[in-house]
Write an enzyme that holds these catalytic residues in place. Structure first.
Site, PDB file in Angstrom:
ATOM      1  N   CYS A 179      74.789  60.255  24.651  1.00  0.00           N
ATOM      2  CA  CYS A 179      74.614  61.096  23.481  1.00  0.00           C
ATOM      3  C   CYS A 179      75.980  61.254  22.843  1.00  0.00           C
ATOM      4  O   CYS A 179      76.947  60.607  23.242  1.00  0.00           O
ATOM      5  CB  CYS A 179      74.044  62.466  23.859  1.00  0.00           C
ATOM      6  SG  CYS A 179      72.422  62.395  24.673  1.00  0.00           S
ATOM      7  N   SER A 237      67.634  59.891  23.951  1.00  0.00           N
ATOM      8  CA  SER A 237      66.734  60.557  24.899  1.00  0.00           C
ATOM      9  C   SER A 237      66.434  59.649  26.085  1.00  0.00           C
ATOM     10  O   SER A 237      65.889  58.567  25.921  1.00  0.00           O
ATOM     11  CB  SER A 237      65.439  60.975  24.196  1.00  0.00           C
ATOM     12  OG  SER A 237      64.887  59.902  23.465  1.00  0.00           O
ATOM     13  N   GLY A 291      75.991  62.587  28.536  1.00  0.00           N
ATOM     14  CA  GLY A 291      76.051  62.009  29.876  1.00  0.00           C
ATOM     15  C   GLY A 291      74.867  62.419  30.719  1.00  0.00           C
ATOM     16  O   GLY A 291      73.797  62.765  30.197  1.00  0.00           O
TER      17      GLY A 291
END
Length: 618
Positions: free
Chosen positions: A2, A56, A80
């Protein structure tokens, strides 16, 4: 994988009205779009503005971030994975109401309980941004070994932070002056931009209205796990091998945590081979991707990868890289060169990154839902992997230790570093100090913590991120690294010479010939030098017109043209001129990127849609 970015200002937050703040967040978030293509969430309330882009992987439906605590006084954003989150949840049952099944939420509630000490409980790779509204305090942290990136810059009363350098450069107040002198030194804090810093692995920051001198706080240091020559130990080498094997199996198993498909890069070597052999015990249909090129055929890697997949009944994808055609296949141009400087967050261009990114790109094209890739990074650095390579064989452990000692002395005696004015890089590979009684190999271990952050983990993160894939590194579970550091020196020769501890461990799952096959750590394949030369020939006219004609280069026209005329892929002088030219071009592009703060190519450039194919007949 992310990404997050933001800014906080306790004094002048209202200098930008909310629409302007949201526009700044949008521009910062755009730079993170490949790290998090699935969702975007913003928070904007005096004194903090933050944007989160999500890839996701766990809790697909409910894992949106930031995640708030029960009374909405604290939230967390995590880039992470926290691999032991279920175990930690069980210890907090009854104390907190969990809103999601996301692994990130455990960070929030642990912090509520014990503050920054929560970091000691986490097993994972992570960069954390946590806002405590009650205390009006921002907490930023990075995992122990620096697997996940995190940048920050304090400009007056404002702190700007983000997962990438480019996300900071998108902020109008970001510093923009390159700091190229850091190219001549090993530094885990440099961003190559003055006043912008990388938070080192194993450190955290606390920022509030009273913060004047922002200083990273260390919460983990490998030095604390080293033992001395005099340490009494009744265990035998086989005991260490067995215990290391158990930890490794658990590490691989933890890194299969995912609600989306997982793949693996299989080089044909010991490390990636051990990972896929163990992963195969817990995961169905682990797809393995390998580089098929002239050099992997010559050194036997691709043949070994195929045989291992056949033995383990694993899907095998040998992706063909034709060094004579690759540049044409991907339409390599000046745009491509500029794109790699942007995606790597640094004034550097490595052909290795091009190959690895294209391997990720192929995997993403073949399996669009694939978001996790297992890699073999981090084994050699702490287990003696460089003690007896095929291309620089040493006779025994004592000889290797003598070699380490001599190398350290040579580096420490170097008084003058190469100047960047002639386009060269020379890294100072020394640390300022070592703990008392530290052996040469223990010093080597401590240096490797820095080298990993400076190169290996940095470029593996950017390579995978470019295709929205999260790279996971089982050998860098902190428990494994700490375990190796705690091996008493009297056992080093038996366990670390020729990487014995890993070879013996892997012998339980892999054939003997595979386990004891030597690997070369020599120079780059000769085909790569010729590719560098072809790259320069392809893009230099465009580069000259864009940067030299408009006086945008750091170097004089005579210098640049001199290196171009001298460059070739065959003679020593020609190769040196080629390297200097590529370095100078990378620095020039980086300077321009810092000035504009904008990506040089469209956001979907070289994203998916791989032109490469697999080739099984080799």
């Amino acid at each position: 994988m992310c990404g997050f970015a933001g800014f906080i200002d306790f004094q002048n937050y209202q200098q930008h009205k909310q629409p302007d703040r949201l526009e700044i967040l949008s521009q910062m978030g755009e730079q993170l779009s490949r790290r998090g293509p699935d969702e975007e969430q913003c928070f904007d309330s005096d004194p903090l503005s933050l944007i989160f882009r999500r890839l996701s992987i766990v809790d697909l439906a409910g894992g949106q971030q930031p995640i708030w605590n029960e009374d909405k006084t604290m939230f967390v954003a995590v880039n992470g994975e926290i691999y032991n989150h279920l175990e930690l949840r069980s210890k907090l049952r009854g104390k907190h109401q969990f809103r999601t099944h996301s692994d990130a939420e455990i960070v929030l509630h642990l912090y509520e309980e014990v503050g920054p000490d929560a970091l000691h409980l986490l097993n994972g790779m992570f960069a954390i941004a946590l806002w405590d509204a009650r205390r009006q305090q921002l907490f930023l942290a990075r995992d122990r070994l620096g697997i996940k990136p995190l940048y920050y810059a304090q400009i007056g009363s404002q702190l700007i932070f983000g997962s990438t350098l480019t996300s900071l450069l998108a902020h109008p107040n970001a510093p923009r002056h390159p700091q190229f002198q850091d190219l001549t030194n090993l530094s885990v804090t440099t961003s190559y931009v003055r006043q912008i810093h990388r938070l080192p692995g194993g450190h955290y920051l606390l920022y509030d209205a009273n913060t004047t001198n922002l200083t990273p706080q260390c919460y983990w240091n490998l030095e604390n796990y080293l033992v001395t020559e005099s340490t009494l130990d009744s265990r035998q080498p086989q005991d260490y091998i067995r215990e290391y094997r158990d930890l490794f199996v658990d590490s691989v198993k933890k890194r299969l945590m995912s609600d989306v498909p997982v793949g693996a890069f299989l080089s044909g070597g010991l490390d990636s081979g051990a990972i896929v052999a163990v992963a195969n015990q817990f995961h169905d249909q682990l797809h393995c991707f390998s580089i098929l090129a002239d050099y992997t055929k010559e050194n036997g890697d691709i043949q070994e990868a195929r045989q291992l997949c056949e033995r383990l009944n694993l899907p095998f994808h040998p992706v063909y890289f034709d060094s004579e055609k690759l540049l044409d296949q991907i339409h390599f141009s000046l745009d491509t060169f500029e794109y790699f400087i942007w995606i790597m967050d640094a004034p550097k261009f490595y052909l290795e990154s091009l190959f690895k990114q294209e391997l990720h790109r192929y995997a993403k094209t073949l399996f669009p839902d694939l978001k996790v890739m297992l890699l073999g990074q981090g084994s050699d650095e702490f287990a003696g992997g460089y003690s007896n390579p095929e291309d620089n064989s040493t006779s025994d452990w004592h000889n290797y230790i003598q070699q380490l000692t001599e190398e350290e002395q040579q580096i420490s005696q170097a008084k003058q570093l190469t100047s960047l004015k002639d386009g060269s890089y020379l890294f100072d590979r020394t640390l300022k100090s070592y703990p008392p009684g530290c052996t040469p190999f223990q010093k080597h271990m401590l240096r490797e913590v820095y080298y990993l952050q400076d190169f290996n983990l940095w470029h593996e993160d950017r390579n995978s991120m470019s295709q929205s894939i999260e790279a996971r590194v089982p050998f860098l579970d902190h428990r494994l690294v700490e375990y190796l550091a705690a091996v008493p020196p009297q056992h080093h020769a038996a366990l670390f010479w020729n990487k014995t501890i890993v070879r013996e461990m892997a012998g339980q799952w892999l054939p003997h010939d595979f386990v004891y096959r030597k690997k070369s750590f020599g120079t780059s394949p000769p085909q790569w030098t010729r590719m560098h030369y072809r790259i320069v020939q392809r893009i230099f006219p465009q580069f000259r017109e864009k940067y030299l004609a408009n006086s945008r280069s750091l170097f004089s026209d005579d210098q640049i043209l001199g290196w171009f005329n001298q460059a070739n892929g065959s003679s020593m002088n020609g190769i040196q001129a080629l390297d200097k030219l590529l370095n100078a071009m990378a620095m020039t592009v980086f300077k321009d990127l810092c000035k504009t703060g904008k990506p040089p190519t469209p956001m979907d450039y070289l994203y998916g849609r791989s032109p490469l194919k697999t080739l099984h007949d080799f």
